[in-house]
Design an enzyme around this catalytic site. Structure first.
Site, PDB file in Angstrom:
ATOM      1  N   HIS A  88       0.683  -0.778  -0.690  1.00  9.38           N
ATOM      2  CA  HIS A  88       0.287   0.027   0.383  1.00  9.38           C
ATOM      3  C   HIS A  88       0.759   1.402   0.509  1.00  9.38           C
ATOM      4  O   HIS A  88       1.350   1.963   0.865  1.00  9.38           O
ATOM      5  CB  HIS A  88      -1.357  -0.161   0.831  1.00  9.38           C
ATOM      6  CG  HIS A  88      -1.607   0.664   0.801  1.00  9.38           C
ATOM      7  ND1 HIS A  88      -2.976   1.025   1.784  1.00  9.38           N
ATOM      8  CD2 HIS A  88      -2.126   2.432   0.824  1.00  9.38           C
ATOM      9  CE1 HIS A  88      -3.743   1.951   1.411  1.00  9.38           C
ATOM     10  NE2 HIS A  88      -3.067   2.878   1.534  1.00  9.38           N
ATOM     11  N   HIS A 107       1.692   5.623  -1.844  1.00 12.43           N
ATOM     12  CA  HIS A 107       1.034   6.778  -2.192  1.00 12.43           C
ATOM     13  C   HIS A 107       2.943   7.644  -3.316  1.00 12.43           C
ATOM     14  O   HIS A 107       2.937   7.842  -2.690  1.00 12.43           O
ATOM     15  CB  HIS A 107       0.309   8.074  -1.320  1.00 12.43           C
ATOM     16  CG  HIS A 107      -0.712   6.745  -0.955  1.00 12.43           C
ATOM     17  ND1 HIS A 107      -1.781   7.381  -0.975  1.00 12.43           N
ATOM     18  CD2 HIS A 107      -1.062   6.344   0.063  1.00 12.43           C
ATOM     19  CE1 HIS A 107      -2.826   6.837  -0.835  1.00 12.43           C
ATOM     20  NE2 HIS A 107      -2.241   6.411  -0.051  1.00 12.43           N
ATOM     21  N   LYS A 146      -9.202   0.055  -6.545  1.00 16.02           N
ATOM     22  CA  LYS A 146      -8.822   0.466  -4.912  1.00 16.02           C
ATOM     23  C   LYS A 146     -10.386   1.315  -4.755  1.00 16.02           C
ATOM     24  O   LYS A 146     -11.098   1.869  -5.297  1.00 16.02           O
ATOM     25  CB  LYS A 146      -8.628   1.351  -4.910  1.00 16.02           C
ATOM     26  CG  LYS A 146      -8.206   1.741  -3.815  1.00 16.02           C
ATOM     27  CD  LYS A 146      -7.442   1.124  -2.211  1.00 16.02           C
ATOM     28  CE  LYS A 146      -7.625   2.292  -0.332  1.00 16.02           C
ATOM     29  NZ  LYS A 146      -6.828   2.807  -0.391  1.00 16.02           N
ATOM     30  N   HIS A 168     -10.831   1.119   1.488  1.00 13.18           N
ATOM     31  CA  HIS A 168     -10.610   2.494   3.000  1.00 13.18           C
ATOM     32  C   HIS A 168     -11.734   1.891   3.256  1.00 13.18           C
ATOM     33  O   HIS A 168     -12.298   2.412   3.487  1.00 13.18           O
ATOM     34  CB  HIS A 168     -10.491   3.135   2.039  1.00 13.18           C
ATOM     35  CG  HIS A 168     -10.181   4.763   3.438  1.00 13.18           C
ATOM     36  ND1 HIS A 168      -8.866   5.773   3.842  1.00 13.18           N
ATOM     37  CD2 HIS A 168     -10.844   5.104   4.077  1.00 13.18           C
ATOM     38  CE1 HIS A 168      -9.162   6.306   4.133  1.00 13.18           C
ATOM     39  NE2 HIS A 168     -10.102   5.726   4.744  1.00 13.18           N
ATOM     40  N   HIS A 203      -5.141  -0.337   5.904  1.00 10.19           N
ATOM     41  CA  HIS A 203      -3.975   0.222   7.036  1.00 10.19           C
ATOM     42  C   HIS A 203      -5.344   0.327   8.208  1.00 10.19           C
ATOM     43  O   HIS A 203      -5.656   1.139   8.662  1.00 10.19           O
ATOM     44  CB  HIS A 203      -3.738   2.183   6.631  1.00 10.19           C
ATOM     45  CG  HIS A 203      -4.891   2.408   5.923  1.00 10.19           C
ATOM     46  ND1 HIS A 203      -6.557   2.479   6.036  1.00 10.19           N
ATOM     47  CD2 HIS A 203      -4.893   2.788   4.539  1.00 10.19           C
ATOM     48  CE1 HIS A 203      -7.062   2.707   5.563  1.00 10.19           C
ATOM     49  NE2 HIS A 203      -6.027   3.484   4.343  1.00 10.19           N
ATOM     50  N   ASP A 257       1.563   2.515   3.484  1.00  8.25           N
ATOM     51  CA  ASP A 257       0.114   4.037   3.325  1.00  8.25           C
ATOM     52  C   ASP A 257       1.246   5.111   3.492  1.00  8.25           C
ATOM     53  O   ASP A 257       0.531   6.082   3.812  1.00  8.25           O
ATOM     54  CB  ASP A 257      -0.636   4.030   3.887  1.00  8.25           C
ATOM     55  CG  ASP A 257      -2.134   5.276   3.472  1.00  8.25           C
ATOM     56  OD1 ASP A 257      -1.605   5.383   2.626  1.00  8.25           O
ATOM     57  OD2 ASP A 257      -2.105   5.202   4.849  1.00  8.25           O
TER      58      ASP A 257
HETATM   59  O1  DOR Z   1      -3.750   9.742   6.034  1.00  4.77           O
HETATM   60  C1  DOR Z   1      -3.764   9.202   4.413  1.00  4.77           C
HETATM   61  N1  DOR Z   1      -3.269   9.634   3.832  1.00  4.77           N
HETATM   62  N2  DOR Z   1      -4.850   8.458   3.926  1.00  4.77           N
HETATM   63  C2  DOR Z   1      -5.533   7.994   3.025  1.00  4.77           C
HETATM   64  O2  DOR Z   1      -6.039   7.745   2.889  1.00  4.77           O
HETATM   65  C3  DOR Z   1      -5.084   8.815   1.631  1.00  4.77           C
HETATM   66  C4  DOR Z   1      -3.626   9.044   1.884  1.00  4.77           C
HETATM   67  C5  DOR Z   1      -3.045  10.333   1.121  1.00  4.77           C
HETATM   68  O3  DOR Z   1      -3.752  10.362  -0.070  1.00  4.77           O
HETATM   69  O4  DOR Z   1      -2.636  11.050   2.008  1.00  4.77           O
HETATM   70 ZN    ZN Z   2      -3.612   5.279   1.693  1.00  3.16          ZN
END
Ligand code: DOR
Ligand code: ZN
Length: 346
Positions: free
Chosen positions: A12, A14, A98, A136, A174, A248
């Site tokens: 997971h 970003h 997702k 999520h 998460h 995450d």
């Molecule tokens: O804290 C987070 N940031 N939770 C999420 O679900 C998305 C992520 C983000 O893309 O910044």
């Molecule tokens: Zn995330």
């Protein structure tokens, strides 16, 4: 002390796009073999074509000698079609879909409002195509207390979903509560799994307010009470195959975290493995670390385990206060702190 483990994957992550992608990707590529890449860009990655184009830009941004493999995902909307799911599977580049409940988190405004109605044919096609649903798991109802949103999502959405479509593979992303641990444990092994972040294993909600407001500890789902933290530590260190590494890691520029309406997300890529090692060591479960970081996720996704190795050394190192990029600064998790486990690359 040294620990040699199979190279971990991040189930997971970003990575963002543009300058931010270029800035942060070396930090993940240094430690992880593969990563499930989240699709919540602006605009979101809702089609296979967009996922393939995003994959190309990730590969281009990688350091030259890197063999890091991005595993792409689609962003589910009320309008996603079963045909898109077929295309996604056929591409060989998309590994999951997702589900963001609309309004739950960063860039989730195009997310799902009608899972059991409009999205149901898509979920059925995902069963056909053996593509997992990555969830999520938080309700968005403003009347539900923010600390209860995961629990209520489990009760109102996930339990009925598993009953209606028991063949659907689900990753609860998460997880933050004992309720999530209980839910995952109650499902069939191999059909419902969960990722666990470094922050939810090592911090409780006090960390949001310790000595003043701490925006760099703010993420979604928000940190929970100590009893919940302990429940997820027990789950991951038990040796259960249902739980796997998902950082995450979610970078936001410093100025977007330190402001009146700060973004949710913790940039933990540089420290994640050190933090996981600390958690497992403190639980007396270092022997279970490798399965969590390097086996359980690939086994769940039906992918081969990595062949290369990585060494974790017990050697204190200082986390930088700040990472500076041409576009701005990012504050990493545990900025300025000292961690005991260092990754040493073979
Ligand atoms: O804290 C987070 N940031 N939770 C999420 O679900 C998305 C992520 C983000 O893309 O910044
Ligand atoms: Zn995330």
């Amino acid at each position: 002390m040294e620990l040699s483990i199979t190279q971990p994957d991040d189930w997971h992550l970003h990575l963002r796009d543009g300058d931010l992608l270029e800035g942060v990707i070396p930090h993940s590529a240094k430690h992880f073999g593969r990563a499930i890449v989240m699709p919540n860009l602006k605009p979101p990655i809702t089609t296979t074509a967009a996922a393939l184009a995003y994959r190309e830009s990730i590969l281009k941004a990688l350091p030259k000698d890197s063999s890091f493999t991005p595993l792409m995902t689609l962003y589910l909307t009320d309008m996603t079609s079963p045909d898109e799911i077929k295309r996604a599977k056929k591409s060989g580049a998309v590994y999951g879909v997702k589900l963001y409940p609309a309004g739950a988190t960063t860039n989730s405004q195009d997310g799902v409002t009608d899972l059991f109605g409009k999205c149901f044919p898509v979920l059925e096609e995902m069963v056909e195509q053996d593509l997992p649903l990555l969830v999520h798991g938080e309700v968005t109802d403003p009347n539900v207390d923010i600390f209860d949103r995961e629990k209520v999502y489990i009760e109102t959405i996930l339990v009925p979903l598993v009953q209606k479509l028991p063949q659907l593979k689900i990753v609860m992303e998460h997880i933050t509560t004992m309720d999530a641990v209980k839910f995952v444990m109650s499902c069939k092994e191999g059909s419902v799994g969960a990722t666990v972040t470094p922050q939810h294993l090592i911090l409780n909600r006090n960390a949001l307010f310790q000595g003043g407001l701490q925006p760099h500890n703010y993420c979604l789902p928000v940190l929970k009470r100590e009893i919940h933290r302990q429940a997820i530590v027990s789950a991951v260190t038990s040796g259960s195959k249902r739980f796997f590494l998902g950082t995450d890691s979610a970078p936001h520029e410093k100025r977007k975290k330190e402001c009146a309406c700060g973004c949710a997300g913790i940039f933990n890529a540089p420290v994640a493995l050190s933090v996981y090692a600390k958690v497992f060591e403190e639980a007396g479960a270092l022997d279970k670390l490798e399965a969590f970081t390097s086996f359980n996720g690939s086994d769940f996704y039906g992918l081969p385990r990595n062949k290369s190795k990585l060494t974790l050394k017990k050697a204190p190192w200082k986390v930088p206060e700040l990472l500076s990029f041409p576009f701005g600064d990012i504050v990493p998790m545990f900025a300025g702190g000292t961690l005991e486990w260092e990754v040493s690359l073979n």
